[in-house]
Write an enzyme that holds these catalytic residues in place. Sequence first.
Site, PDB file in Angstrom:
ATOM      1  N   ALA A  46       0.856  -1.200   0.000  1.00 44.02           N
ATOM      2  CA  ALA A  46       0.000   0.000   0.000  1.00 44.02           C
ATOM      3  C   ALA A  46       0.881   1.236   0.000  1.00 44.02           C
ATOM      4  CB  ALA A  46      -0.886   0.000   1.237  1.00 44.02           C
ATOM      5  N   SER A  47       0.315   2.347  -0.491  1.00 42.79           N
ATOM      6  CA  SER A  47       1.070   3.593  -0.485  1.00 42.79           C
ATOM      7  C   SER A  47       0.123   4.748  -0.168  1.00 42.79           C
ATOM      8  CB  SER A  47       1.717   3.797  -1.859  1.00 42.79           C
ATOM      9  OG  SER A  47       2.504   4.968  -1.855  1.00 42.79           O
ATOM     10  N   ALA A  48       0.392   5.459   0.911  1.00 36.32           N
ATOM     11  CA  ALA A  48      -0.435   6.610   1.275  1.00 36.32           C
ATOM     12  C   ALA A  48       0.465   7.835   1.351  1.00 36.32           C
ATOM     13  CB  ALA A  48      -1.153   6.358   2.584  1.00 36.32           C
ATOM     14  N   SER A  49      -0.086   8.958   1.790  1.00 31.80           N
ATOM     15  CA  SER A  49       0.701  10.190   1.693  1.00 31.80           C
ATOM     16  C   SER A  49       1.930  10.187   2.598  1.00 31.80           C
ATOM     17  CB  SER A  49      -0.172  11.399   1.985  1.00 31.80           C
ATOM     18  OG  SER A  49      -0.751  11.279   3.247  1.00 31.80           O
ATOM     19  N   ILE A  50       1.815   9.590   3.773  1.00 31.96           N
ATOM     20  CA  ILE A  50       2.958   9.636   4.688  1.00 31.96           C
ATOM     21  C   ILE A  50       3.873   8.432   4.537  1.00 31.96           C
ATOM     22  CG2 ILE A  50       3.569   9.490   7.159  1.00 31.96           C
ATOM     23  CD1 ILE A  50       1.397  11.449   7.768  1.00 31.96           C
ATOM     24  N   ALA A  51       3.258   7.260   4.360  1.00 32.14           N
ATOM     25  CA  ALA A  51       4.093   6.053   4.379  1.00 32.14           C
ATOM     26  C   ALA A  51       3.754   5.085   3.253  1.00 32.14           C
ATOM     27  CB  ALA A  51       3.908   5.350   5.717  1.00 32.14           C
ATOM     28  N   GLN A  52       4.676   4.173   3.035  1.00 31.49           N
ATOM     29  CA  GLN A  52       4.477   3.098   2.079  1.00 31.49           C
ATOM     30  C   GLN A  52       4.737   1.785   2.815  1.00 31.49           C
ATOM     31  OE1 GLN A  52       5.345   4.128  -1.925  1.00 31.49           O
ATOM     32  NE2 GLN A  52       6.610   2.324  -2.226  1.00 31.49           N
ATOM     33  N   LYS A  92       6.349  -0.529   7.544  1.00 29.90           N
ATOM     34  CA  LYS A  92       5.684   0.732   7.200  1.00 29.90           C
ATOM     35  C   LYS A  92       6.783   1.779   7.198  1.00 29.90           C
ATOM     36  CE  LYS A  92       1.861   3.615   8.836  1.00 29.90           C
ATOM     37  NZ  LYS A  92       0.595   3.601   9.582  1.00 29.90           N
ATOM     38  N   ASP A 111      -9.004   6.203  13.596  1.00 24.86           N
ATOM     39  CA  ASP A 111      -8.929   6.175  12.132  1.00 24.86           C
ATOM     40  C   ASP A 111      -9.330   4.798  11.624  1.00 24.86           C
ATOM     41  OD1 ASP A 111      -8.402   7.267   9.651  1.00 24.86           O
ATOM     42  OD2 ASP A 111      -6.267   6.786   9.693  1.00 24.86           O
TER      43      ASP A 111
END
Length: 451
Positions: free
Chosen positions: A120-126, A141, A278
């Site tokens: 997965a890839s989000a704005s802060i971490a991959q 992470k 969250d």
Amino acid sequence: MKIHRPHLLKHTFNVVNRVRQTVSIAGLSALRVAKGEKPDAMLLKETFEQLGTTYIKIGQFIASTPSLFPRDYVQAFQSCLDQTTPLSYAYIEQVLKEEFAVNGLTLEETFAYIDSQPLASASIAQVHAARLHNGDEVVLKVQKPDVETIMQTDLGVLHGVTKLVELLMPSMRFASIAPIIDEIRLRMLAETDFIAEAQNIRDFQQFLAVSGNTRVVAPKVYEAHTTKRVLTMSRLYGVSMVDESLMRQYCTDPAQVMADTLNTWFASLMLCNSFHADLHAGNLMLLTDGRIGFLDFGIVGKLKAESWHACMGMMQAMQDNDYYAMARHMIDMEMTHSSNQVDVVALGNDLQRMMKTIMAEDKAFTSGVPFNTKEQADELNTMMLEIVEVGKRHGIHFPRDFALLTKQMLYFDRFMRTLAPDMDMFSDQRVQMLGKAEINDQENHPILNVL
Ligand SMILES: Nc1ncnc2c1ncn2[C@@H]1O[C@H](COP(=O)(O)OP(=O)(O)OP(=O)(O)O)[C@@H](O)[C@H]1O
């Protein structure tokens, strides 16, 4: 493992560019406000998504803070996407190398294998799958390069721009913006500290152990392999709770899974050091053995036991149509500025007027149709936002973490529509909210007996 030569120069953090972007968006918005216009909520949301990390996080903050922002913004930003195009593994590898080099270790000494394709890839971490030398399958992470610097710069510039606007246009009364930016900064910094996230996971695991809850798990943290920018956890196997048909591979009753998830979360409000704030469907996994996995403890809230009791009292009073009791519970939540004397009768009357308007707007609500249409589920959203607005008019300030609590309830409400459309969180027999229970009597606690 194939190791690419990172082209880090290409990725060099372009301060000037970011400053220019931030100044232009903040400046344009300020100009529109000065002209008496309000920037269009959806347009602003899309712009924020394009601008990346800091703005996506600000968008999520707006979505979770109805007490501070207009309702159309709160609603538009509910769907602020935090999925990004994956960053090339070369950059991630560089972060990994830097973090483990502090302990004098190379990546090859630390891991037997790292999958260069992210999970997965989000704005802060991959997130990348990996294996330790002892054979344990783990998940890494990894914070994206420069994330903290980018956020600090963007927020610093935003702070500066608002100060400048304040100076040039004192009539704009921007004074309240600076503390909001400080609050955003605090929350963002907490999300970029994986040592803090690891502690949140441990707190949650301790709560599960103390309450004898074996239905739910959180990934084990590998402390020796965890730093501020790299969180190493045991890998959980299963399916994300976004898709009911996939879930049916590992359970026969998704509604019961939902009830167990809600029960665990409600219990954590009282019995855990902090609550997961969250918990959307993507952060919940139904594991292959039928247990439920809670992921991503980057955002947590803390609520005093009295505030939670008052909150539940407020919900109960709302269901009983007892608006004066609702008003009293709102005041009990310690949301008020001590200098303010809130008029219970006036607040109660306002709440009653508000609820009548909402109910009149939605005929289905009064015609006894089960709580399963999109319109009716939207009621909760509308009500929460209205309560916050009515409270604001009476000088009531909801505690910071009440916003996180409300946002979390709205998340549940939303994904219950797909997983358990016939379930009403507030009246389902399987869901125990701990509201009326005596927390001192933990041995006979209904929630602890259910789990
Ligand atoms: N321990 C784990 N085992 C298996 N998969 C995991 C684990 N941790 C994370 N993942 C996968 O990676 C995804 C992203 O993880 P996580 O939510 O912690 O990162 P994030 O950067 O905070 O993402 P977001 O902000 O989108 O929630 C999860 O939805 C899940 O699919």
